[in-house]
Scaffold this motif. Sequence first.
Motif, PDB file in Angstrom:
ATOM      1  N   LEU A 235     -25.091 -36.002  65.826  1.00  0.00           N
ATOM      2  CA  LEU A 235     -25.543 -34.783  66.496  1.00  0.00           C
ATOM      3  C   LEU A 235     -26.052 -35.080  67.909  1.00  0.00           C
ATOM      4  N   ARG A 236     -26.578 -36.267  68.132  1.00  0.00           N
ATOM      5  CA  ARG A 236     -27.031 -36.640  69.478  1.00  0.00           C
ATOM      6  C   ARG A 236     -25.865 -36.779  70.450  1.00  0.00           C
ATOM      7  N   LEU A 237     -24.690 -37.096  69.936  1.00  0.00           N
ATOM      8  CA  LEU A 237     -23.510 -37.256  70.794  1.00  0.00           C
ATOM      9  C   LEU A 237     -22.824 -35.922  71.077  1.00  0.00           C
ATOM     10  N   SER A 238     -23.318 -34.858  70.502  1.00  0.00           N
ATOM     11  CA  SER A 238     -22.685 -33.556  70.611  1.00  0.00           C
ATOM     12  C   SER A 238     -22.905 -32.925  71.979  1.00  0.00           C
ATOM     13  N   CYS A 239     -21.895 -32.175  72.431  1.00  0.00           N
ATOM     14  CA  CYS A 239     -21.993 -31.426  73.691  1.00  0.00           C
ATOM     15  C   CYS A 239     -22.805 -30.151  73.506  1.00  0.00           C
ATOM     16  N   SER A 240     -22.743 -29.585  72.315  1.00  0.00           N
ATOM     17  CA  SER A 240     -23.411 -28.307  72.075  1.00  0.00           C
ATOM     18  C   SER A 240     -24.846 -28.534  71.609  1.00  0.00           C
TER      19      SER A 240
ATOM     20  N   ASN B  57     -19.361 -29.972  58.724  1.00  0.00           N
ATOM     21  CA  ASN B  57     -20.273 -29.921  59.867  1.00  0.00           C
ATOM     22  C   ASN B  57     -19.984 -31.061  60.844  1.00  0.00           C
ATOM     23  N   THR B  58     -19.769 -32.249  60.310  1.00  0.00           N
ATOM     24  CA  THR B  58     -19.526 -33.420  61.158  1.00  0.00           C
ATOM     25  C   THR B  58     -18.219 -33.292  61.938  1.00  0.00           C
ATOM     26  N   PHE B  59     -17.156 -32.847  61.278  1.00  0.00           N
ATOM     27  CA  PHE B  59     -15.860 -32.746  61.960  1.00  0.00           C
ATOM     28  C   PHE B  59     -15.780 -31.572  62.930  1.00  0.00           C
ATOM     29  N   SER B  60     -16.724 -30.648  62.845  1.00  0.00           N
ATOM     30  CA  SER B  60     -16.694 -29.512  63.769  1.00  0.00           C
ATOM     31  C   SER B  60     -17.544 -29.747  65.018  1.00  0.00           C
ATOM     32  N   ILE B  61     -18.168 -30.912  65.135  1.00  0.00           N
ATOM     33  CA  ILE B  61     -19.034 -31.207  66.278  1.00  0.00           C
ATOM     34  C   ILE B  61     -18.174 -31.666  67.460  1.00  0.00           C
ATOM     35  N   PRO B  62     -18.290 -30.986  68.610  1.00  0.00           N
ATOM     36  CA  PRO B  62     -17.597 -31.487  69.799  1.00  0.00           C
ATOM     37  C   PRO B  62     -18.396 -32.640  70.428  1.00  0.00           C
ATOM     38  N   LEU B  63     -17.784 -33.820  70.527  1.00  0.00           N
ATOM     39  CA  LEU B  63     -18.473 -34.986  71.089  1.00  0.00           C
ATOM     40  C   LEU B  63     -18.159 -35.112  72.577  1.00  0.00           C
ATOM     41  N   CYS B  64     -19.186 -35.336  73.380  1.00  0.00           N
ATOM     42  CA  CYS B  64     -18.952 -35.505  74.814  1.00  0.00           C
ATOM     43  C   CYS B  64     -19.679 -36.717  75.385  1.00  0.00           C
ATOM     44  N   GLN B  65     -20.451 -37.407  74.567  1.00  0.00           N
ATOM     45  CA  GLN B  65     -21.209 -38.564  75.048  1.00  0.00           C
ATOM     46  C   GLN B  65     -20.649 -39.857  74.455  1.00  0.00           C
ATOM     47  N   GLY B  66     -19.346 -39.928  74.268  1.00  0.00           N
ATOM     48  CA  GLY B  66     -18.736 -41.113  73.682  1.00  0.00           C
ATOM     49  C   GLY B  66     -18.774 -41.045  72.171  1.00  0.00           C
ATOM     50  N   ASN B  67     -18.456 -42.161  71.551  1.00  0.00           N
ATOM     51  CA  ASN B  67     -18.449 -42.171  70.094  1.00  0.00           C
ATOM     52  C   ASN B  67     -19.180 -43.392  69.518  1.00  0.00           C
ATOM     53  N   ALA B  68     -20.078 -43.970  70.279  1.00  0.00           N
ATOM     54  CA  ALA B  68     -20.852 -45.124  69.807  1.00  0.00           C
ATOM     55  C   ALA B  68     -22.218 -44.648  69.321  1.00  0.00           C
TER      56      ALA B  68
END
Length: 184
Positions: A56-61, A33-44
């Motif tokens: 999950l808060r950093l996810s685009c979806s 689940n974690t590796f399938s999350i597309p991140l769009c808000q950085g990685n901090a």
Amino acid sequence: LHYGTLMGSRACVQMAGAAWASGFLNAVLHTANTFSIPLCQGNAVEQFFCEIPQLLRLSCSDSYFRKAGVTVVSFCVACECFVFIVLSCVQIFRVVLRIPSEQGRHKVFSMCLPHLAVVSLFVITAMFAYLKPPSMSSPALELVVAVLYSVVPPTLNPLIYSMRNKEIKEALRKLIQCVVFYHS
């Protein structure tokens, strides 16, 4: 204790295998689940360790279904483990109550009750962390709760188990007396 004799070696192996299998399955599901999350808000992340709700808060979806899935799977595994521990202790208590010696019963209870206390502390703090309503969500509260369930139970574990030791009990009694009399 004659745990192996009472339960049988096959039952002990099956219980250990079930615990390892459920832990492995839970870890694989969380990792996938974690590796399938597309991140769009950085990685901090705003934690001292990477935790799934912060990722999950950093996810685009939309992460509602992912978060619900993670929560349901984790809750099921945690409840299954907790119920299994309680049922195991009930079986032990049933056998213990048939022990004619008061000292023998005390010895067994002093081993089981600290274990239940540590497990309960972890489960209760983890449930509060993951099942609290979103309206209670704030970065400071989430950090405190994360510390509660990841640091406090392992820290208290040796203290709780060592309460069977007479020297530790006496030292703790003296410490409490010093604190009480110092503040009086």
